[in-house]
Design an enzyme around this catalytic site. Structure first.
Site, PDB file in Angstrom:
ATOM      1  N   HIS A 236       0.871  -1.173   0.000  1.00 45.02           N
ATOM      2  CA  HIS A 236       0.000   0.000   0.000  1.00 45.02           C
ATOM      3  C   HIS A 236       0.914   1.231   0.000  1.00 45.02           C
ATOM      4  O   HIS A 236       0.919   2.041   0.913  1.00 45.02           O
ATOM      5  CB  HIS A 236      -0.907   0.017   1.231  1.00 45.02           C
ATOM      6  N   ALA A 269      -1.139   7.293  -5.969  1.00 49.97           N
ATOM      7  CA  ALA A 269      -0.942   7.085  -4.533  1.00 49.97           C
ATOM      8  C   ALA A 269       0.241   7.868  -3.983  1.00 49.97           C
ATOM      9  O   ALA A 269       0.345   8.049  -2.769  1.00 49.97           O
ATOM     10  CB  ALA A 269      -0.751   5.595  -4.243  1.00 49.97           C
ATOM     11  N   ASN A 279      -7.126  -0.772   1.515  1.00 53.56           N
ATOM     12  CA  ASN A 279      -6.415  -0.837   0.242  1.00 53.56           C
ATOM     13  C   ASN A 279      -6.413   0.528  -0.438  1.00 53.56           C
ATOM     14  O   ASN A 279      -7.304   1.343  -0.219  1.00 53.56           O
ATOM     15  CB  ASN A 279      -7.059  -1.883  -0.659  1.00 53.56           C
TER      16      ASN A 279
END
Length: 307
Positions: A236, A269, A279
């Site tokens: 992640h 991200a 997630n």
């Protein structure tokens, strides 16, 4: 690759870019810094026979189990979204808030897989196996990404954050003990035979920490022996082009615009200051949608100017 692309394009720390012979476009010392990711701990149990339905399609395509036949028919008729054969695996998840959580959000994520996650030969000895992945989604540890060279074909240097702050293990140790407590309660206790990982012999904080840290140690030079693949990064990843109020503490502003450059945004991200509580996929979709809204507003002349 967001920090790699920015650095190769001349957006980054001026001294680093000068050393690599890359012309400076904008000095931004935070590009590639602040890499965040959590660590998985894995627990596994052998279960009593008959707990799982296993479907296998032979040469004839026939199924012996009625449940398998029904699901296969549903799948072949095009109703794949309603058949669990349309999934790579039937999993369940949960979120826990450990005593070490810094806010109201849960910091621990559990993912149950009704199979041996790492396909060992244990099944011949123990029968059906259930695996639970335990993730600390709010790690304190940070790493970084930097260029290896000025050549695009060269992969960047990745310095993982994993357990650089040993306190990141505390929510995982707590969650492993909590899982043991849950497994001892009805109805699970009627389905579980034996804890395989880390095993009942692993009880103390130091023993549990050793089990948690063994996998990440394979990604850093800690002088530890190679170990089981069962404790690994969560994947992640976030934070290498983080959003913030100024170039002093961030790479992009709150409308995802790169500080010091016009007409350039980052929308993945990398802009997250820290990983979310689950997630990253849904959050990335949201970031992309917002980036599209910002770009359209700019094209209409409605976007507020940079500060």
């Amino acid at each position: 690759n967001a920090p790699k692309l920015l650095l190769l394009s001349g957006v980054g720390d001026r001294s680093t870019l000068r050393r690599l012979g890359i012309p400076l476009v904008a000095h931004s010392r935070n590009v590639g810094r602040g890499l965040a990711d959590g660590v998985y701990a894995i627990m596994q149990w052998s279960t009593r026979g008959g707990d799982f339905v296993r479907c296998r399609v032979g040469d004839s395509g026939q199924q012996d189990d009625e449940t398998c036949r029904r699901e296969l028919e549903r799948y072949e008729q095009g109703n794949r979204s309603s058949s669990w054969l349309g999934s790579p695996g039937v999993s369940a998840g949960a979120f826990l808030r450990s005593p070490y959580a810094k806010g109201a959000e849960p910091d621990v994520q559990l993912t149950l897989h009704p199979w041996d996650k790492y396909s060992r030969t244990w099944r011949d000895q123990y029968g059906d196996i259930a695996s639970v992945e335990i993730a600390n989604n709010h790690p304190n540890s940070r790493g970084w990404v930097e260029l290896r060279s000025a050549r695009f074909s060269d992969p960047p240097v990745f310095v993982g954050p994993y357990l650089r702050d040993a306190n990141d293990s505390l929510p995982l140790i707590w969650a492993m003990r909590e899982l043991r407590r849950i497994v001892r309660e009805a109805p699970l206790r009627d389905h579980v035979r034996l804890e395989l990982l880390p095993g009942h012999h692993v009880q103390s904080d130091s023993q549990l920490f050793d089990a948690i840290s063994c996998g990440p140690a394979q990604f850093r030079s800690l002088g530890r022996p190679a170990c089981d693949r069962s404790e690994l990064p969560v994947n992640h990843l976030a934070g290498t082009c983080r959003l913030g109020s100024s170039s002093a503490n961030a790479v992009v502003d709150r409308r995802l615009r790169v500080f010091g450059v016009s007409g350039l945004r980052v929308a993945d991200a990398a802009v997250m200051p820290r990983p979310p509580s689950g997630n990253t996929q849904a959050t990335c979709v949201m970031i992309g949608e917002r980036a599209a809204e910002f770009a359209l507003a700019a094209a209409r002349g409605e976007e507020e100017p940079k500060k």
